[in-house]
Design a protein around this motif. Structure first.
Motif, PDB file in Angstrom:
ATOM      1  N   ILE A 143       0.864  -1.183   0.000  1.00  0.00           N
ATOM      2  CA  ILE A 143       0.000   0.000   0.000  1.00  0.00           C
ATOM      3  C   ILE A 143       0.898   1.229   0.000  1.00  0.00           C
ATOM      4  CG2 ILE A 143      -1.920   1.177   1.113  1.00  0.00           C
ATOM      5  CD1 ILE A 143      -2.578  -1.700   0.363  1.00  0.00           C
ATOM      6  N   LYS A 144       0.872   1.971  -1.090  1.00  0.00           N
ATOM      7  CA  LYS A 144       1.660   3.192  -1.191  1.00  0.00           C
ATOM      8  C   LYS A 144       0.765   4.312  -1.700  1.00  0.00           C
ATOM      9  CE  LYS A 144       6.151   1.002  -1.958  1.00  0.00           C
ATOM     10  NZ  LYS A 144       7.320   0.874  -2.877  1.00  0.00           N
ATOM     11  N   GLY A 145       0.231   5.095  -0.769  1.00  0.00           N
ATOM     12  CA  GLY A 145      -0.689   6.164  -1.152  1.00  0.00           C
ATOM     13  C   GLY A 145      -1.930   5.587  -1.796  1.00  0.00           C
ATOM     14  N   ASP A 146      -2.212   6.028  -3.008  1.00  0.00           N
ATOM     15  CA  ASP A 146      -3.383   5.532  -3.731  1.00  0.00           C
ATOM     16  C   ASP A 146      -3.093   4.229  -4.476  1.00  0.00           C
ATOM     17  OD1 ASP A 146      -4.885   7.676  -2.886  1.00  0.00           O
ATOM     18  OD2 ASP A 146      -4.361   8.918  -4.624  1.00  0.00           O
ATOM     19  N   LYS A 147      -1.837   3.836  -4.511  1.00  0.00           N
ATOM     20  CA  LYS A 147      -1.468   2.618  -5.234  1.00  0.00           C
ATOM     21  C   LYS A 147      -1.550   1.416  -4.311  1.00  0.00           C
ATOM     22  CE  LYS A 147       1.564   4.946  -8.562  1.00  0.00           C
ATOM     23  NZ  LYS A 147       2.938   5.015  -9.126  1.00  0.00           N
ATOM     24  N   LYS A 148      -2.281   0.420  -4.754  1.00  0.00           N
ATOM     25  CA  LYS A 148      -2.467  -0.782  -3.959  1.00  0.00           C
ATOM     26  C   LYS A 148      -2.142  -2.011  -4.809  1.00  0.00           C
ATOM     27  CE  LYS A 148      -6.259   1.224  -1.258  1.00  0.00           C
ATOM     28  NZ  LYS A 148      -6.310   2.492  -2.017  1.00  0.00           N
ATOM     29  N   SER A 149      -1.364  -2.898  -4.236  1.00  0.00           N
ATOM     30  CA  SER A 149      -1.091  -4.178  -4.882  1.00  0.00           C
ATOM     31  C   SER A 149      -1.455  -5.275  -3.893  1.00  0.00           C
ATOM     32  CB  SER A 149       0.386  -4.286  -5.274  1.00  0.00           C
ATOM     33  OG  SER A 149       0.657  -5.554  -5.857  1.00  0.00           O
ATOM     34  N   LEU A 150      -2.549  -5.984  -4.183  1.00  0.00           N
ATOM     35  CA  LEU A 150      -3.052  -7.033  -3.290  1.00  0.00           C
ATOM     36  C   LEU A 150      -3.104  -8.352  -4.040  1.00  0.00           C
ATOM     37  CD1 LEU A 150      -6.046  -5.119  -1.644  1.00  0.00           C
ATOM     38  CD2 LEU A 150      -3.744  -5.427  -0.706  1.00  0.00           C
ATOM     39  N   ILE A 151      -2.309  -9.311  -3.587  1.00  0.00           N
ATOM     40  CA  ILE A 151      -2.325 -10.668  -4.135  1.00  0.00           C
ATOM     41  C   ILE A 151      -2.479 -11.616  -2.958  1.00  0.00           C
ATOM     42  CG2 ILE A 151      -1.093 -12.428  -5.453  1.00  0.00           C
ATOM     43  CD1 ILE A 151       0.495 -10.193  -6.802  1.00  0.00           C
TER      44      ILE A 151
END
Length: 375
Positions: free
Chosen positions: A143-151
């Motif tokens: 989770i970096k600000g508005d950027k989300k990487s969820l796996i």
């Protein structure tokens, strides 16, 4: 009896014997203590079949073929996510050599290899009853600000050629969340092990879920992690159990720097008993603290329907007692992450092998440790 009927019976008997051999195990009947015998260093940044050897975070012994499977936690930075097959030769109570004999790319259901950061392989076990491999990925929660990487993390079945066969169903509380809920980044499925003649798969979670409370810390006994029990035939989760992790033993330098204690691997003993490895690291402190516990889930509470374990006093935890502290060995211990029972030693006792993950870092070491299991 007609000759052809006799022949058919013989063929069936031979086939059954072969199937039985595939579940051959060197698991000891009991574990009273373990004794250290030897250490072997795998050369740093070695190259095998065009791949960089390192990041060896899991190890399992195939007693039928007398070889070892070592999963690599390369997230496809150096080469596609993969595992190695190795021949670890023992000479008496010493490790004579470790020879890599094959490297196999892990594959997605469509058959293609993993791209950068799609998989985070951590553990692997051989399922002899099916001649398959089961392996885990820790997933991704960035989770970096508005950027989300969820796996989501996963546990998959693959053939020995790396091709996908099936997946185990993920419990709902193990799905990655953008909010502080569910698993933590890099703190999910680190340990795997079969029990009940490979009819049951146990999976350990490395660190507490957000709902279950804080991570391990100095002088803090509140860190609770979960073990998940799966039915191998149906691939369904059947129960979850709670295990208390020790406090972080060493203050980092500086004191607000990163520190961790969690579970990198488990090794079932029968049905509800385990060897549990706890690994602690603190920035500024050389090496890691590796402790191996005997743990027993018999009588522990099934917590699969309990959303949060934080502050719970009516939950029976998995019982544990210390079996071995690697600090007593008086030598440098790196990032040990995997363990397996190996072949029998000359005196008939089971061997136990541990492997350290060097994180592809020139300052770290890929170590193999050989222990003897004493009844």
């Amino acid at each position: 009896m007609r000759a052809k009927h006799f022949l058919l019976i013989c063929v069936v008997a031979v086939f059954a014997a072969c199937r039985s051999a595939r579940v051959a195990t060197t698991q000891p009947a009991s574990v009273g203590s373990i004794r250290f015998h030897d250490e072997y260093i795998i050369p740093h940044a070695a190259v095998f079949d065009g791949t960089r050897v390192g990041g060896l975070s899991g190890i399992d012994y195939d007693a039928v073929r007398n070889n070892y499977y070592m999963i690599c936690d390369d997230r496809s930075y150096y080469n596609a996510s993969r595992f190695y097959t190795a021949d670890i030769r023992l000479n008496g109570y010493k490790i004579d050599t470790c020879i890599f004999t094959a490297v196999t790319s892990l594959r997605k259901p469509a058959g293609d290899t993993f791209r950068l950061k799609e998989a985070d392989p951590e553990a692997m076990r051989y399922l002899g009853t099916k001649d398959l491999l089961v392996w885990s990925s820790e997933g991704e929660r960035e989770i970096k600000g508005d950027k989300k990487s969820l796996i989501d993390p996963w546990v998959w079945l693959s053939r020995r050629d790396g091709r996908f066969v099936d997946s185990f169903r993920l419990p709902a509380n193990m799905r990655m969340q953008a909010t502080p809920a569910g698993p933590r980044q890099n703190g999910t499925f680190e340990g795997l092990g079969f029990a009940d003649n490979q009819r049951t798969l146990w999976v350990s979670v490395e660190e507490p879920l957000y709902e279950d409370g804080p991570r391990a810390n100095i002088n803090d006994t509140s860190a609770i992690v979960r073990f998940i029990k799966f039915d191998v035939a149906t691939r369904q989760p059947t129960a979850q159990f709670a295990y208390r992790v020790d406090p972080v033993p060493n203050k980092p330098k500086p004191e607000n720097a990163y520190r961790i204690n969690g579970i990198p691997d488990i090794l079932p003993l029968g049905n509800d008993r385990f060897l549990v490895m706890e690994r602690a690291f603190s920035v500024g402190i050389e090496g890691t603290v590796i402790r191996i516990y005997l743990a027993d889930a018999n009588g522990a509470t099934d917590v699969s329907t309990i959303p949060s374990l934080q502050g719970k006093t009516d939950v029976q935890l998995i019982r544990k007692h210390l079996l071995f502290d690697m600090e007593t060995m008086g030598r440098y211990i790196d990032n040990v992450e995997g363990m397996t029972f190996g072949p029998r030693l000359p005196n008939g006792h089971a061997s136990l092998l541990l492997i350290a993950d060097d994180n592809f870092d020139k300052e770290e070491v890929s170590q193999l440790f050989l222990f003897e299991v004493l009844p």
